[in-house]
Motif scaffolding. Structure first.
Motif, mmCIF file in Angstrom:
data_model
loop_
_atom_site.group_PDB
_atom_site.id
_atom_site.type_symbol
_atom_site.label_atom_id
_atom_site.label_comp_id
_atom_site.label_asym_id
_atom_site.label_seq_id
_atom_site.Cartn_x
_atom_site.Cartn_y
_atom_site.Cartn_z
ATOM 1 N N THR A 1 43.524 84.701 79.474
ATOM 2 C CA THR A 1 44.945 84.876 79.778
ATOM 3 C C THR A 1 45.715 83.607 79.446
ATOM 4 O OG1 THR A 1 44.411 86.374 81.576
ATOM 5 C CG2 THR A 1 46.600 85.400 81.605
ATOM 6 N N VAL A 2 45.200 82.477 79.937
ATOM 7 C CA VAL A 2 45.919 81.217 79.740
ATOM 8 C C VAL A 2 46.002 80.864 78.258
ATOM 9 C CG1 VAL A 2 45.752 78.726 80.083
ATOM 10 C CG2 VAL A 2 45.503 80.271 82.026
ATOM 11 N N SER A 3 44.898 81.094 77.506
ATOM 12 C CA SER A 3 44.989 80.697 76.099
ATOM 13 C C SER A 3 45.930 81.619 75.325
ATOM 14 C CB SER A 3 43.607 80.624 75.436
ATOM 15 O OG SER A 3 42.705 81.498 76.025
ATOM 16 N N LEU A 4 45.904 82.929 75.619
ATOM 17 C CA LEU A 4 46.851 83.824 74.951
ATOM 18 C C LEU A 4 48.291 83.441 75.298
ATOM 19 C CD1 LEU A 4 45.380 87.431 75.260
ATOM 20 C CD2 LEU A 4 45.989 86.207 73.170
ATOM 21 N N ALA A 5 48.528 83.176 76.590
ATOM 22 C CA ALA A 5 49.893 82.875 77.029
ATOM 23 C C ALA A 5 50.383 81.572 76.413
ATOM 24 C CB ALA A 5 49.951 82.815 78.547
ATOM 25 N N ALA A 6 49.487 80.579 76.332
ATOM 26 C CA ALA A 6 49.895 79.300 75.753
ATOM 27 C C ALA A 6 50.217 79.464 74.271
ATOM 28 C CB ALA A 6 48.799 78.259 75.945
ATOM 29 N N ALA A 7 49.372 80.218 73.570
ATOM 30 C CA ALA A 7 49.631 80.441 72.151
ATOM 31 C C ALA A 7 50.956 81.170 71.966
ATOM 32 C CB ALA A 7 48.492 81.235 71.521
ATOM 33 N N ALA A 8 51.186 82.203 72.793
ATOM 34 C CA ALA A 8 52.434 82.964 72.673
ATOM 35 C C ALA A 8 53.635 82.076 72.971
ATOM 36 C CB ALA A 8 52.412 84.159 73.616
ATOM 37 N N ALA A 9 53.492 81.189 73.967
ATOM 38 C CA ALA A 9 54.607 80.299 74.302
ATOM 39 C C ALA A 9 54.923 79.395 73.119
ATOM 40 C CB ALA A 9 54.270 79.466 75.532
ATOM 41 N N GLY A 10 53.880 78.880 72.457
ATOM 42 C CA GLY A 10 54.091 78.032 71.290
ATOM 43 C C GLY A 10 54.789 78.790 70.175
ATOM 44 N N VAL A 11 54.282 80.003 69.889
ATOM 45 C CA VAL A 11 54.873 80.811 68.816
ATOM 46 C C VAL A 11 56.329 81.136 69.123
ATOM 47 C CG1 VAL A 11 54.782 83.052 67.682
ATOM 48 C CG2 VAL A 11 52.668 81.789 68.101
ATOM 49 N N ALA A 12 56.584 81.561 70.359
ATOM 50 C CA ALA A 12 57.949 81.962 70.713
ATOM 51 C C ALA A 12 58.899 80.771 70.646
ATOM 52 C CB ALA A 12 57.976 82.575 72.110
ATOM 53 N N THR A 13 58.444 79.586 71.089
ATOM 54 C CA THR A 13 59.318 78.412 71.036
ATOM 55 C C THR A 13 59.629 78.047 69.591
ATOM 56 O OG1 THR A 13 58.247 77.639 73.045
ATOM 57 C CG2 THR A 13 59.611 76.063 71.866
ATOM 58 N N ALA A 14 58.604 78.068 68.757
ATOM 59 C CA ALA A 14 58.813 77.740 67.346
ATOM 60 C C ALA A 14 59.779 78.730 66.709
ATOM 61 C CB ALA A 14 57.486 77.736 66.597
ATOM 62 N N MET A 15 59.693 80.007 67.119
ATOM 63 C CA MET A 15 60.603 80.998 66.547
ATOM 64 C C MET A 15 62.007 80.881 67.131
ATOM 65 S SD MET A 15 58.093 84.299 66.460
ATOM 66 C CE MET A 15 59.389 85.490 66.305
ATOM 67 N N ALA A 16 62.079 80.499 68.399
ATOM 68 C CA ALA A 16 63.388 80.464 69.070
ATOM 69 C C ALA A 16 64.227 79.281 68.610
ATOM 70 C CB ALA A 16 63.193 80.407 70.582
ATOM 71 N N LEU A 17 63.570 78.173 68.241
ATOM 72 C CA LEU A 17 64.321 76.960 67.911
ATOM 73 C C LEU A 17 65.328 77.184 66.769
ATOM 74 C CD1 LEU A 17 64.558 74.101 68.964
ATOM 75 C CD2 LEU A 17 62.873 73.383 67.295
ATOM 76 N N PRO A 18 64.909 77.741 65.614
ATOM 77 C CA PRO A 18 65.913 77.954 64.568
ATOM 78 C C PRO A 18 66.994 78.938 64.988
ATOM 79 C CG PRO A 18 63.778 78.858 63.910
ATOM 80 C CD PRO A 18 63.551 78.051 65.149
ATOM 81 N N VAL A 19 66.629 79.953 65.779
ATOM 82 C CA VAL A 19 67.635 80.940 66.202
ATOM 83 C C VAL A 19 68.699 80.267 67.058
ATOM 84 C CG1 VAL A 19 68.021 83.030 67.548
ATOM 85 C CG2 VAL A 19 66.005 82.845 66.088
ATOM 86 N N ALA A 20 68.253 79.486 68.050
ATOM 87 C CA ALA A 20 69.203 78.827 68.942
ATOM 88 C C ALA A 20 70.021 77.789 68.176
ATOM 89 C CB ALA A 20 68.459 78.152 70.096
ATOM 90 N N TRP A 21 69.345 77.065 67.263
ATOM 91 C CA TRP A 21 70.036 76.026 66.494
ATOM 92 C C TRP A 21 71.156 76.638 65.668
ATOM 93 C CZ3 TRP A 21 67.527 71.131 66.942
ATOM 94 C CH2 TRP A 21 68.225 70.082 66.360
ATOM 95 N N LEU A 22 70.837 77.743 64.987
ATOM 96 C CA LEU A 22 71.857 78.447 64.199
ATOM 97 C C LEU A 22 73.006 78.883 65.095
ATOM 98 C CD1 LEU A 22 69.925 80.835 61.792
ATOM 99 C CD2 LEU A 22 71.547 79.059 61.159
#
Lengths: 349, 504
Positions: free
Chosen positions: B304-325
């Motif tokens: 659970t923790v490793s899936l959640a951590a990976a998902a958090a990393g992916v989502a943050t990386a994806m969210a950064l350009p969206v929020a920046w734009l």
């Protein structure tokens, strides 16, 4: 250290023309103030020099480098032009040390360089570890300047640097900045809407109006010989009265006045500066008194008095010493000392 | 430009499930669509779903409004404690809440039981925004109303209620979306809705036409709700106009009503927290005597923790350009990108899951039931939590700092890295934490997409509790609740105006 030369700088945002054909040279080591009301385009011009905005036409050179021209535009980070925005804009996540050394390559971020810059900015050494929110307004300001000066820029740009400071701090901060810039020998451009700031700090003042340069002159020249009446009232707060001009004298509501520039003749206007106007109290019933005091603004060391003159002429502004204040409603005799400046053409209705 | 490209890529991924819903609906022949949609079964599911939504909306609306008023505008004793307790039910995942009740009594397996349990799980979603709105409202308005001759009740109706209406509607729409998306709790209560029906069809026949049509209907219903929310939210002025320090509120004296108010709140908290937690503790005690599989527990927690951590990393990386734009380059394109990520968020886990199952089976067989597909589903589902966090802190990071950095000789990327990224770190962290915690308690998409052999806490809990091994399920439920606590705290403080450390 380098001179800045702008030629034919023109910039529009959409259909709105912001700057038109700006030609301006700032000599090596000189401090030039860009003065104008808000919306005149002065900040846009500053951003073009910094490289945050690109002009539609025109060229910009600093020293021997063409920064904007036929070969495109050099990005801001490669221009070596320092920038001090309004309120300093220190990096809130870095202490004073981190802010000042920010623009230096890693190997140059030394304690010596930090001490040198802090000494130059007259910042006490113990502040090095403080964060921006722990500093006073004046200290923040000096850190911002030290940060901009640390990488030894060729030019420093200051965007309304004192707007956020209170009146007392403004004056000392202004003196401090000019001292620092002279000490560093840096060419500088200062944007301001405050004419007294421009006159007291700059070597030369460039007045911008509706995106065009209206006049470029040293402070004394600008104040004593403004190019037109608009600049005159903007820069000196002078009163403009309609007059008929003839043979070096002007006939107006205040009588016959001597003219310092005897060129124009016919219907025109004269410029009366506040410090030229002397008021003498008149008895309540005096028929020959010409003015009635309508407003008195007291500043401690003196006061600004507005006087209503007969006819439909604009109010006359006078500066009087604090000891001899008239009251609103007083009748006064008005005397103009020294020659006035004349301009041809009638006042717009 | 690179940033726009990144934003468009993210938007395209977020749109995948939507595209699936639309394309699937469009490829059905009208006759087939008619036959699949107009069936007694679909009618029954629609009635069930709407009835549940109506009941839950009424209950959560009244509870949210009433509790928020009591906590923010009256002299209720122990207000801070009540505030924490009233937000706390969010820390108990709805399916754990449901398990708590069902394992005690099967009487809750009815319409009323479903309304009760879903409401108890979701009323904080209405309560929190109303509290935030009440804190933003200038008490001077209420005082002015009093001075103009309005009594308590009239002031409440004419001044307070219009002031909190946007918050009430926003919270209610969130609850409605949750009702449409809820799977675990309702499945356990044997209350069939669109979502549970889709899952049953999927379990028996994977990507069947029946499941897909239901998913389309569900997706369209959610889309409708989101559009409604956008309409309601647009063009609304802020609750408080003008600057300046706000005076504290003059609180309404409850007097004799104090005891009944306290009794009502105690009853509510007993139902919402007492019963599920009590039952969980009961099964923990009973269950630990029979079985306490430490090995399984640890391995489930690790995956659970490793899936959640990976998902958090992916989502943050994806969210950064969206929020920046969205913050630094306002315009049509960045609006589209941002809106898209939010639209996708409205889709229930079951629809996103089914979409990814169908797409990967048909077009990318090798990655079907692999970790990347599961991570993509998590990213699509929880991206907006990260975007909202990053956006909020980015809005407070002045672009002039980047300009200063560039005038000091740093290129765009370097300036962003050394100035803006450190400044928005709290937002990045909070967003990643929210995604981490949401993923660790996610059930529906996990059940559909997890690779064979992967067992998360939620999956272990689900398989034990649905085979009526309540005692064996209890330790997993406890871990799920513990994992949800920090996210709840983050949401509760954010809703009521927490800020980041640098940007006060």
């Amino acid at each position: 250290m380098a001179a800045v030369t702008m030629t034919g700088i023109t910039k529009s945002y959409g259909a709105q023309r912001v700057l038109t054909g700006i030609d301006l040279t700032v000599a090596d080591g000189e401090l030039v103030a860009l003065l104008g009301p808000s919306g005149c385009g002065k900040t846009t011009l500053l951003r073009i020099i910094a490289g945050f905005a690109a002009p539609d036409e025109g060229t910009l050179t600093v020293g021997d480098d063409e920064l904007v021209g036929a070969r495109g535009s050099v990005p801001a980070e490669r221009r070596r032009i320092g920038y001090v925005p309004q309120e300093g804009a220190l990096f809130p996540h870095l202490p004073v040390r981190g802010n000042i050394l920010f623009g230096l390559p890693r190997r140059e971020r030394t304690a010596d360089r930090l001490a040198e810059m802090m000494e130059l900015a007259e910042l006490p050494a113990h502040l090095a570890a403080s964060y921006p929110h722990q500093l006073s307004g004046g200290q923040q300001h000096r850190v911002a300047l030290a940060r901009a000066l640390a990488p030894r820029p060729r030019v420093i740009l200051l965007d309304e640097p004192f707007a956020a400071l209170d009146a007392a701090l403004r004056e000392s901060a202004g003196r401090e900045v000019t001292r620092l810039l002279r000490a560093a020998g840096t060419t500088a451009v200062l944007v301001t809407h405050d004419q007294s700031e421009a006159l007291s700090l700059a070597d030369r003042v460039a007045v911008l109006r509706h995106g065009r340069l209206a006049q470029v002159a040293d402070p004394v020249g600008l104040y004593t010989a403004p190019a037109d009446v608009d600049i005159a009232s903007f820069v000196g707060g002078a009163s403009v009265l309609p007059a008929s001009l003839q043979n070096g004298s002007a006939q107006c509501v205040l009588g016959d006045l001597r003219v310092e520039n005897p060129g124009p003749t016919g219907e025109g206007r004269v410029l009366v500066r506040p410090e030229q106007v002397h008021l003498r109290p008149a008895a309540a019933g005096a028929k020959d008194a010409v003015g009635v005091v309508t407003e008195v603004r007291y500043f401690g060391h003196g006061a600004q008095v507005r006087v209503e003159l007969p006819g439909t002429t604009p109010l006359l502004v006078a500066r009087v010493a604090g000891a001899e204040l008239p009251a609103v409603g007083d009748k006064v005799y008005v005397e103009v000392q020294g020659p006035v400046r004349a301009y041809p053409g009638e006042a717009p209705a | 430009m690179l940033l726009v490209l990144a934003g468009l890529l993210v938007a395209a991924l977020a749109l995948l499930p939507f595209g699936y819903v639309v394309v699937y609906a469009a490829t059905l022949s009208p006759q087939d669509a008619w036959d699949l949609v107009v069936r007694p079964r679909v009618g029954e599911l629609a009635t069930n779903t709407l009835a549940l939504m109506g009941g839950v909306l009424a209950v959560t609306g009244l509870l949210g409004l009433g509790c928020a008023w009591l906590v923010e505008r009256t002299d209720l004793p122990l207000r801070t404690l009540w505030h924490v307790l009233l937000a706390a039910p969010l820390a108990v995942p709805a399916f754990v809440n449901s398990y708590g009740w069902v394992s005690l009594t099967h009487d809750v397996q009815s319409y009323r039981g479903a309304v009760l349990i879903v409401s108890m799980s979701y009323f904080p979603l209405v309560y929190l925004p109303i509290v935030a709105a009440l804190r933003m409202l200038d008490p001077a308005h209420e005082e002015v109303a009093r001075s103009l001759g309005y009594g308590s009740a009239a002031t409440f109706r004419r001044v307070l209620l219009p002031g909190v209406r946007p918050a009430l509607l926003g919270g209610a729409l969130l609850v409605a979306l949750h009702c449409l998306a809820e799977f675990g709790a309702l499945q356990m209560l044997a209350y069939p809705t669109f979502t549970t029906a889709i899952f049953d069809q999927y379990a028996s026949a994977f990507s069947s036409a029946g499941a897909n049509v239901l998913a389309c209907l569900l997706g369209l219903a959610c889309l409708l709700l989101v559009l409604l929310e956008l309409r309601l939210r647009g063009g609304r002025a802020l609750a408080r106009v003008g600057e300046g320090a706000r005076r504290p509120v003059e609180r309404v004296r409850l007097g004799l009503w104090r005891l009944p108010a306290l009794a009502a709140l105690t009853g509510l908290i007993t139902l919402a927290l007492g019963v599920p937690i009590g039952s969980l503790v009961h099964w923990l005690v009973v269950g630990s005597s029979t079985e306490f599989p430490v090995g399984d527990l640890v391995s489930a927690a690790v995956s659970t923790v490793s899936l959640a951590a990976a998902a958090a990393g992916v989502a943050t990386a994806m969210a950064l350009p969206v929020a920046w734009l969205a913050v630094r380059y306002r315009g049509a394109a960045s609006n589209v990108v941002e809106r898209t990520t939010f639209m996708a968020h409205a889709l229930p886990g079951i629809v996103v899951g089914l979409a990814l199952v169908t797409i990967s089976i048909r077009y990318a067989q090798p990655i079907y039931q692999t970790v990347p597909v599961l991570l993509a589903a998590y990213a699509i589902l929880f991206l907006p939590r990260s975007v909202v966090s990053i956006r909020a802190s980015l809005e407070h990071a002045p672009p002039v700092l980047d300009e200063v950095a560039r005038s000091l000789g740093l290129g765009r990327l370097k300036a962003a890295w050394r100035v803006t990224v450190p400044l928005i770190q709290p937002g990045l962290g909070a967003g990643a934490a929210l995604v981490f915690l949401s993923v660790s308690t996610e059930l529906t998409a996990t059940l559909m997409l997890a690779p064979l052999g992967t067992n998360t806490l939620a999956m272990e809990f689900w398989s034990n509790s649905s085979s009526v091994k309540y005692g064996a399920a209890a330790p997993y439920a406890l871990l799920l609740v513990l994992l949800s606590l920090p996210a709840t705290w983050l949401l509760a403080t954010r809703a009521t105006g927490g800020g980041s450390r640098w940007l006060q």
